[in-house]
Design a protein around this motif. Sequence first.
Motif, short mmCIF file in Angstrom:
data_model
loop_
_atom_site.label_atom_id
_atom_site.label_comp_id
_atom_site.label_asym_id
_atom_site.label_seq_id
_atom_site.Cartn_x
_atom_site.Cartn_y
_atom_site.Cartn_z
N GLN A 12 20.33 34.24 33.52
CA GLN A 12 20.79 35.35 34.35
C GLN A 12 21.52 34.83 35.57
O GLN A 12 22.59 35.33 35.94
N ILE A 13 20.97 33.80 36.20
CA ILE A 13 21.59 33.19 37.38
C ILE A 13 22.93 32.57 36.99
O ILE A 13 23.94 32.77 37.65
N ARG A 14 22.94 31.81 35.90
CA ARG A 14 24.16 31.15 35.45
C ARG A 14 25.27 32.17 35.19
O ARG A 14 26.39 32.02 35.63
N ARG A 15 24.90 33.24 34.49
CA ARG A 15 25.88 34.29 34.16
C ARG A 15 26.45 34.94 35.41
O ARG A 15 27.65 35.18 35.50
N ALA A 19 30.29 34.62 36.55
CA ALA A 19 31.11 35.83 36.67
C ALA A 19 31.72 35.93 38.07
O ALA A 19 32.89 36.28 38.22
N ALA A 20 30.94 35.61 39.09
CA ALA A 20 31.46 35.66 40.47
C ALA A 20 32.60 34.66 40.66
O ALA A 20 33.62 34.98 41.28
N ILE A 21 32.44 33.47 40.11
CA ILE A 21 33.51 32.46 40.21
C ILE A 21 34.75 32.94 39.48
O ILE A 21 35.87 32.90 40.00
N GLU A 22 34.57 33.43 38.25
CA GLU A 22 35.69 33.87 37.44
C GLU A 22 36.41 35.07 38.04
O GLU A 22 37.61 35.25 37.83
N GLN A 23 35.71 35.88 38.80
CA GLN A 23 36.32 37.06 39.40
C GLN A 23 36.88 36.77 40.79
O GLN A 23 37.39 37.66 41.46
N GLY A 24 36.77 35.51 41.23
CA GLY A 24 37.37 35.12 42.50
C GLY A 24 36.51 35.33 43.72
O GLY A 24 37.02 35.29 44.85
N ALA A 25 35.22 35.53 43.56
CA ALA A 25 34.33 35.73 44.70
C ALA A 25 34.15 34.44 45.50
O ALA A 25 33.79 34.49 46.67
N PHE A 26 34.39 33.30 44.86
CA PHE A 26 34.29 32.00 45.52
C PHE A 26 35.62 31.27 45.40
O PHE A 26 36.21 31.24 44.32
N GLU A 27 36.07 30.67 46.47
CA GLU A 27 37.26 29.84 46.44
C GLU A 27 36.90 28.48 45.84
O GLU A 27 35.75 28.05 45.94
N THR A 71 29.54 22.49 44.94
CA THR A 71 30.80 23.16 45.24
C THR A 71 31.42 23.74 43.98
O THR A 71 31.17 23.28 42.87
N VAL A 72 32.25 24.74 44.19
CA VAL A 72 32.95 25.41 43.09
C VAL A 72 34.15 24.56 42.69
O VAL A 72 34.94 24.15 43.54
N LEU A 73 34.28 24.31 41.39
CA LEU A 73 35.41 23.54 40.86
C LEU A 73 36.49 24.41 40.27
O LEU A 73 37.67 24.13 40.42
N ALA A 74 36.09 25.43 39.55
CA ALA A 74 37.04 26.22 38.78
C ALA A 74 37.70 27.29 39.64
O ALA A 74 37.11 27.81 40.57
N SER A 75 38.92 27.58 39.28
CA SER A 75 39.60 28.70 39.94
C SER A 75 39.33 29.96 39.12
O SER A 75 38.98 29.87 37.94
N PRO A 76 39.50 31.10 39.73
CA PRO A 76 39.23 32.35 39.00
C PRO A 76 40.15 32.49 37.78
O PRO A 76 41.27 32.02 37.80
N ARG A 77 39.62 33.12 36.77
CA ARG A 77 40.44 33.39 35.60
C ARG A 77 41.39 34.53 35.90
O ARG A 77 41.06 35.43 36.68
N PRO A 78 42.55 34.53 35.28
CA PRO A 78 43.49 35.63 35.49
C PRO A 78 42.87 36.97 35.09
O PRO A 78 42.08 37.04 34.14
#
Length: 113
Positions: A12-15, A19-27, A71-78
């Motif tokens: 649940q935490i991972r998901r 999702a937050a990273i993919e939606q751009g909530a984190f730079e 730290t966040v590595l991935a950028s948000p998905r389009p």
Amino acid sequence: MDTTDPTPPYEQIRRQIAAAIEQGAFEVGAKLPSVRQLANDLGIATGTVARAYRELEHGGLIHSRRGQGTTVLASPRPTADLLEEQTLAYIAQARALGVDDDTIVAAVARSLG
């Protein structure tokens, strides 16, 4: 966290973080809470959060380094990619309920109208 959800807490935490990273909530480069801090905030074991972070790291979304944090590595998905993924999930769920394609299209059309 949803205690009624049969999904394991680490998943649940991972998901949710994915999702937050993919939606751009984190730079990219943003620091996430430490394992200990997030576990404390959620009232769960540190091992649960550590496993979620390991899964995210294996997925290439974050990087953890002892003493420097996570730290966040991935950028948000389009947005188009996210929309397609959500659409496919909706269609799969509708089909699992036995709904035919015409009824699915009609339901979407009603919702847009």
